[in-house]
Design a protein around this motif. Sequence first.
Motif, short mmCIF file in Angstrom:
data_model
loop_
_atom_site.label_atom_id
_atom_site.label_comp_id
_atom_site.label_asym_id
_atom_site.label_seq_id
_atom_site.Cartn_x
_atom_site.Cartn_y
_atom_site.Cartn_z
N LEU A 174 -47.49 18.80 -4.42
CA LEU A 174 -47.24 17.56 -3.96
C LEU A 174 -48.44 16.88 -3.63
O LEU A 174 -49.49 17.29 -3.53
CB LEU A 174 -46.42 17.94 -2.62
CG LEU A 174 -47.01 18.48 -1.41
CD1 LEU A 174 -48.00 17.68 -0.80
CD2 LEU A 174 -46.03 19.14 -0.69
N LEU A 176 -48.90 13.41 -1.28
CA LEU A 176 -48.42 12.55 -0.32
C LEU A 176 -49.37 11.53 0.12
O LEU A 176 -50.69 12.10 0.48
CB LEU A 176 -47.77 13.10 0.97
CG LEU A 176 -46.68 14.24 0.52
CD1 LEU A 176 -46.30 14.89 1.89
CD2 LEU A 176 -45.78 13.89 -0.09
N ASN A 227 -41.13 6.35 -0.27
CA ASN A 227 -40.55 6.75 0.93
C ASN A 227 -40.49 5.80 2.12
O ASN A 227 -39.54 5.75 2.71
CB ASN A 227 -41.37 7.83 1.65
CG ASN A 227 -41.21 9.19 0.36
OD1 ASN A 227 -42.19 9.89 -0.01
ND2 ASN A 227 -39.87 9.63 0.08
N SER A 245 -45.98 4.45 1.80
CA SER A 245 -46.07 5.89 1.73
C SER A 245 -45.22 6.25 0.47
O SER A 245 -44.25 6.02 0.25
CB SER A 245 -45.39 6.74 2.76
OG SER A 245 -46.21 6.18 4.05
N ASP A 247 -44.46 9.88 -2.20
CA ASP A 247 -44.35 11.37 -2.36
C ASP A 247 -44.15 11.69 -4.06
O ASP A 247 -43.13 11.30 -4.41
CB ASP A 247 -43.02 11.59 -1.35
CG ASP A 247 -42.85 13.11 -1.52
OD1 ASP A 247 -43.06 13.74 -2.40
OD2 ASP A 247 -42.33 13.51 -0.58
N ARG A 249 -44.16 14.97 -6.59
CA ARG A 249 -43.95 16.22 -6.49
C ARG A 249 -44.16 16.64 -8.10
O ARG A 249 -43.35 16.15 -9.05
CB ARG A 249 -42.43 16.81 -6.13
CG ARG A 249 -42.06 16.20 -4.89
CD ARG A 249 -43.16 17.09 -3.66
NE ARG A 249 -42.78 16.45 -2.24
CZ ARG A 249 -41.91 17.28 -1.54
NH1 ARG A 249 -41.56 18.48 -1.84
NH2 ARG A 249 -41.82 16.67 -0.18
N SER A 277 -53.95 11.05 2.95
CA SER A 277 -53.37 11.40 2.02
C SER A 277 -53.36 12.92 2.40
O SER A 277 -54.28 13.49 3.01
CB SER A 277 -53.96 11.28 0.71
OG SER A 277 -55.51 11.73 0.72
#
Length: 364
Positions: A174, A176, A227, A245, A247, A249, A277
């Motif tokens: 991930l 983020l 998100n 933000s 995300d 994966r 981050s």
Amino acid sequence: MTFVLDDIINTTQDMIKIPSISDDLINLEKNIDYIYNFFVDTNLIIEKKYYNNKPNILVKNFEGKKADIVLNGHIDVVAGSDDKQFEPYIKGNKLYGRGSIDMKGGISIIMYIMKYLDSISYKDKKISLIITSDEEIGGFDCAYNIAKDGYIGDIILIPDGGSSTRIVNTQKGLNLFEVVAQGKSCHSSRPWLGDNAINKIFNLYKDLKETFENKTKNNRYSTVNLNKIQGGKSINAIPNECIASFDIRFTEDFDDSYVRETVNKLIINNSCTVIKSIFGSCLHTDENDKNLQKFKSIASDLSGGKEINFVKEHGGSDGRFFAQYGSKIILYRPDGDNLHTFDEWIDINSFELIYNSYLKFILS
């Protein structure tokens, strides 16, 4: 190898009764204290550690940080709508209760393994038990910082994925991050006089999806999600700032350095700036790895020769934070279902297989 099913069941029930929801610092502490007291009369080294006020516990048979094998789990659970979910009960071979399969049953198993190793004064390998308290909300305070501080291992055994016939050797990584885009405000009727900050975020989103997503790969592909987004203060003005933000994966098709470098490049190219981050490596242990094959062979023998397969999961675990420091991760847990729901359960008949598989692997 000693195994007392009733003890593990009772310990699991005791911990289910503690409603250790991820943001409940009081009950998280109570659960960590329960584990501390479980080991207080042993010869093991016990250490509590706190990150952003969240409690963790480390139990080791050695001085120092880096272990040969780490037994890892998390005591936090997802909130339920009814407190009765924290009142465990057994029906047939199933133990019901919030957090039973995710993952207080698994934690009970590795606690008893650690205590057994102490009872035989086992010192051939450096073994540590690491229990965290924020996995359900990302692990960004606990496991992330524990691994960063050097409490890692060559092999991490985590009863938080798979089942009695499925060993998880791959989970997505991930990335983020939160970014801000600056623009120039003007009246909405004259947009050519301004610079819309929201457009920069949308362009970044488009570039990220085009770079990482490939939806043709059997529903297991890297994903990019926007998100949260906040921009603009008036309906008749061009917004001069936007915060968003993301995300990501990512699968084993992308290595860490490529993800980091490409994301940073796209952020800069779209005139955005990173606010904060967090990064977790893709968890991937090759199926031909000698330790993974050894573990599979042990589990298969103990299961009576049942076919045990390696599987890839969409979700993640705290293992990703250890993986980025070179740890090999093996996820194998009891059977169960209905994670994060009212009737979550764990199969108590599968406890012995998981216990003995972990213990025999360590001892061999």
